[in-house]
Enzyme design. Structure first.
Site, PDB file in Angstrom:
ATOM      1  N   ASN A 105       0.829  -1.210   0.000  1.00 19.26           N
ATOM      2  CA  ASN A 105       0.000   0.000   0.000  1.00 19.26           C
ATOM      3  C   ASN A 105       0.860   1.255   0.000  1.00 19.26           C
ATOM      4  OD1 ASN A 105      -2.006  -1.843   0.166  1.00 19.26           O
ATOM      5  ND2 ASN A 105      -2.501  -1.484   2.323  1.00 19.26           N
ATOM      6  N   VAL A 106       0.274   2.320  -0.518  1.00 15.73           N
ATOM      7  CA  VAL A 106       1.013   3.578  -0.656  1.00 15.73           C
ATOM      8  C   VAL A 106       0.340   4.671   0.170  1.00 15.73           C
ATOM      9  CG1 VAL A 106       1.954   3.003  -2.933  1.00 15.73           C
ATOM     10  CG2 VAL A 106      -0.315   4.066  -2.807  1.00 15.73           C
ATOM     11  N   HIS A 122       5.789  -0.704  -2.883  1.00 19.36           N
ATOM     12  CA  HIS A 122       5.330  -0.027  -4.099  1.00 19.36           C
ATOM     13  C   HIS A 122       5.407   1.492  -3.989  1.00 19.36           C
ATOM     14  CE1 HIS A 122       2.907  -3.882  -5.355  1.00 19.36           C
ATOM     15  NE2 HIS A 122       4.211  -4.007  -5.487  1.00 19.36           N
ATOM     16  N   CYS A 167      16.522  20.699 -11.600  1.00 21.54           N
ATOM     17  CA  CYS A 167      16.765  20.614 -13.043  1.00 21.54           C
ATOM     18  C   CYS A 167      15.573  21.056 -13.889  1.00 21.54           C
ATOM     19  CB  CYS A 167      17.168  19.189 -13.420  1.00 21.54           C
ATOM     20  SG  CYS A 167      15.805  18.020 -13.287  1.00 21.54           S
ATOM     21  N   GLY A 204      -5.178  -9.070   3.361  1.00 20.72           N
ATOM     22  CA  GLY A 204      -5.828  -8.154   2.423  1.00 20.72           C
ATOM     23  C   GLY A 204      -5.122  -7.985   1.094  1.00 20.72           C
ATOM     24  N   ALA A 248     -10.136  -7.994   7.831  1.00 16.93           N
ATOM     25  CA  ALA A 248      -8.961  -7.746   8.669  1.00 16.93           C
ATOM     26  C   ALA A 248      -9.323  -6.971   9.936  1.00 16.93           C
ATOM     27  CB  ALA A 248      -7.916  -6.974   7.863  1.00 16.93           C
TER      28      ALA A 248
HETATM   29  P1  OAD Z   1      -6.226  -6.228  -4.678  1.00 11.51           P
HETATM   30  O1  OAD Z   1      -7.325  -5.270  -4.964  1.00 11.51           O
HETATM   31  O2  OAD Z   1      -5.692  -7.041  -5.797  1.00 11.51           O
HETATM   32  O3  OAD Z   1      -6.704  -7.260  -3.558  1.00 11.51           O
HETATM   33  C1  OAD Z   1      -7.316  -6.829  -2.370  1.00 11.51           C
HETATM   34  C2  OAD Z   1      -7.624  -8.048  -1.534  1.00 11.51           C
HETATM   35  O4  OAD Z   1      -8.156  -7.607  -0.292  1.00 11.51           O
HETATM   36  C3  OAD Z   1      -8.666  -8.998  -2.156  1.00 11.51           C
HETATM   37  O5  OAD Z   1      -8.162 -10.327  -2.123  1.00 11.51           O
HETATM   38  C4  OAD Z   1      -9.869  -8.853  -1.215  1.00 11.51           C
HETATM   39  O6  OAD Z   1     -10.596 -10.080  -1.059  1.00 11.51           O
HETATM   40  C5  OAD Z   1      -9.216  -8.445   0.080  1.00 11.51           C
HETATM   41  N1  OAD Z   1     -10.076  -7.679   0.991  1.00 11.51           N
HETATM   42  C6  OAD Z   1     -11.090  -6.840   0.699  1.00 11.51           C
HETATM   43  N2  OAD Z   1     -11.604  -6.301   1.816  1.00 11.51           N
HETATM   44  C7  OAD Z   1     -10.893  -6.817   2.858  1.00 11.51           C
HETATM   45  C8  OAD Z   1     -10.943  -6.654   4.275  1.00 11.51           C
HETATM   46  N3  OAD Z   1     -11.828  -5.841   4.864  1.00 11.51           N
HETATM   47  N4  OAD Z   1     -10.042  -7.338   5.025  1.00 11.51           N
HETATM   48  C9  OAD Z   1      -9.139  -8.166   4.441  1.00 11.51           C
HETATM   49  N5  OAD Z   1      -9.043  -8.357   3.125  1.00 11.51           N
HETATM   50  C10 OAD Z   1      -9.909  -7.697   2.333  1.00 11.51           C
HETATM   51  O7  OAD Z   1      -5.072  -5.390  -3.947  1.00 11.51           O
HETATM   52  P2  OAD Z   1      -3.535  -5.793  -3.710  1.00 11.51           P
HETATM   53  O8  OAD Z   1      -3.395  -7.255  -3.506  1.00 11.51           O
HETATM   54  O9  OAD Z   1      -3.016  -4.886  -2.671  1.00 11.51           O
HETATM   55  O10 OAD Z   1       0.166  -2.036  -7.291  1.00 11.51           O
HETATM   56  O11 OAD Z   1      -2.901  -5.416  -5.103  1.00 11.51           O
HETATM   57  C11 OAD Z   1      -1.506  -5.528  -5.274  1.00 11.51           C
HETATM   58  C12 OAD Z   1      -0.988  -4.424  -6.145  1.00 11.51           C
HETATM   59  O12 OAD Z   1      -1.731  -4.389  -7.367  1.00 11.51           O
HETATM   60  C13 OAD Z   1      -1.166  -3.032  -5.577  1.00 11.51           C
HETATM   61  O13 OAD Z   1      -0.125  -2.661  -4.704  1.00 11.51           O
HETATM   62  C14 OAD Z   1      -1.180  -2.159  -6.792  1.00 11.51           C
HETATM   63  C15 OAD Z   1      -2.043  -3.005  -7.691  1.00 11.51           C
HETATM   64  O14 OAD Z   1      -1.878  -2.832  -9.031  1.00 11.51           O
HETATM   65  C16 OAD Z   1       0.537  -0.899  -7.937  1.00 11.51           C
HETATM   66  O15 OAD Z   1      -0.214   0.017  -8.169  1.00 11.51           O
HETATM   67  C17 OAD Z   1       1.963  -0.904  -8.321  1.00 11.51           C
END
Ligand code: OAD
Length: 264
Positions: A105-106, A122, A167, A204, A248
Site C-alpha cells: 500500500n502507498v 510499491h 533541473c 488483504g 482484517a
Molecule cells: P487487490 O485489490 O488485488 O486485492 C485486495 C484483496 O483484499 C482482495 O483479495 C480482497 O478479497 C481483500 N479484501 C477486501 N476487503 C478486505 C478486508 N476488509 N479485510 C481483508 N481483506 C480484504 O489489492 P492488492 O493485492 O493490494 O500495485 O494489489 C496488489 C498491487 O496491485 C497493488 O499494490 C497495486 C495493484 O496494481 C501498484 O499500483 C503498483
C-alpha cells in the site's frame, strides 16, 4: 459480526514468534474507506485502465492526468483514518521482538497507526522524485487538506505536475509503476525478513502481483507458519497453515485478544 475461530496452533506460533512479517495489501485499508484494486465495480482497476494511469507510458502520454489521479488518491488517503486492523498490527509489533510490516500500500496508514518498521514495496503517495533522474524531491502538497481542490479533481480538472527545483524536469509520485523494476533495497530487506521469520501474516492482498506475492511462499519454504486473513480465497489460501476468511478489521483485533488472553 462473525466470530473468527482461531486454531490453538496459530496462537502458540504467534506467541512464541521471535520474528513476524506481515505482508499487507489494499484489503487492509478497505475498512478505512480506501478502494482496493481488483474488486468488481468499486476496485480502481475496474474503473481506470492500468496502462492509462500506472505505467511509464501513461506518464509520457499524459503526465497531468497521471499526476492528478495520484493527487486525488493522496488527498483521500490523507483524510482516511487507520482502522482496527492497522492498529492491531502496530500493537503486535510492540509485543514482538522483531516484526516488520511489508506493505504494497502507498497510503501511509500503517505508519499513522503506529507501526515503526514498515517497508513500502510499491512506494508512497507522500513521497516524490524527479521524473528525469529519480532524485528525491521534497514537495509539499499545499492543497492536501483543501476540500475545493479535491472537488476540482473529482470533477476531472487536471493539475500540472510540479517541477524539480534542481533541473526543471517534472516531479512524479514515488510509486512503483507496472513495467518498472522493484527498487533493490526495500525488496532485499523484505525478502531477507521473509526468509528469517517464524510467522508470516498475509492480510488483504489478492497475492497476484509479483514479486510481492512470492514473499509468503519464500517465508513458508524457510519454515514460517503462514496465516492468511482475507474474506475471499486466493491462490495462497490452500498453502496457508491457517486461512481466516474474515475482514482484517475483525480478525486481527480478535487474534490480538486471543494472544493477550493466552499470555503468561
Ligand atoms: P487487490 O485489490 O488485488 O486485492 C485486495 C484483496 O483484499 C482482495 O483479495 C480482497 O478479497 C481483500 N479484501 C477486501 N476487503 C478486505 C478486508 N476488509 N479485510 C481483508 N481483506 C480484504 O489489492 P492488492 O493485492 O493490494 O500495485 O494489489 C496488489 C498491487 O496491485 C497493488 O499494490 C497495486 C495493484 O496494481 C501498484 O499500483 C503498483
Amino acid at each position: 459480526m462473525s466470530k473468527v475461530v482461531i486454531p490453538q496452533e496459530a496462537i502458540e506460533r504467534l506467541r512464541a514468534a521471535r520474528a513476524i512479517v506481515a505482508l499487507t495489501g489494499a484489503g487492509i485499508s478497505a475498512e478505512s474507506g480506501i478502494p482496493t484494486f481488483r474488486a468488481p465495480v468499486t476496485g480502481l482497476w475496474s474503473q481506470y485502465r492500468v496502462e492509462d494511469f500506472a505505467t511509464p507510458g501513461a506518464w509520457r502520454r499524459n503526465s497531468a492526468l497521471v499526476w492528478s489521479w495520484y493527487s486525488h488518491r493522496r488527498r483521500l488517503a490523507y483524510r482516511a483514518q487507520p482502522n482496527p486492523a492497522h492498529l492491531a498490527l502496530a500493537e503486535l509489533e510492540r509485543r514482538t521482538p522483531n516484526m516488520i510490516v511489508v506493505t504494497q500500500n502507498v497510503d501511509g496508514l500503517h505508519q499513522r497507526a503506529g507501526s515503526r518498521t514498515v517497508i513500502e514495496l510499491h512506494g508512497s503517495l507522500f513521497r516524490f522524485r524527479c521524473a528525469d533522474d529519480d532524485t528525491a524531491v521534497a514537495w509539499e502538497d499545499h492543497d492536501i487538506d483543501n476540500a475545493e481542490a479535491l472537488e476540482r479533481l473529482e470533477r476531472g480538472e487536471l493539475e500540472a505536475p510540479p517541477v524539480c527545483p534542481q533541473c526543471g524536469a517534472q516531479v512524479r509520485p514515488d510509486i512503483v509503476w507496472f513495467e518498472e523494476p522493484m527498487p533493490r533495497k526495500p525488496w532485499g530487506a523484505a525478502a531477507n525478513a521473509a526468509q528469517a521469520c517464524d510467522v508470516c501474516l498475509v492480510i488483504g492482498t489478492s497475492a497476484l502481483v509479483y514479486p510481492a506475492a512470492s514473499l509468503p511462499q519464500l517465508a513458508k519454504a524457510s519454515g514460517a507458519y503462514l496465516i492468511e486473513i482475507n474474506p475471499e480465497a486466493t491462490d495462497l489460501t490452500r498453502r496457508a497453515n491457517w486461512s481466516a476468511q474474515a475482514r482484517a478489521g475483525v480478525a486481527l483485533p480478535e487474534l490480538l485478544r486471543a494472544l493477550e488472553s493466552s499470555a503468561g
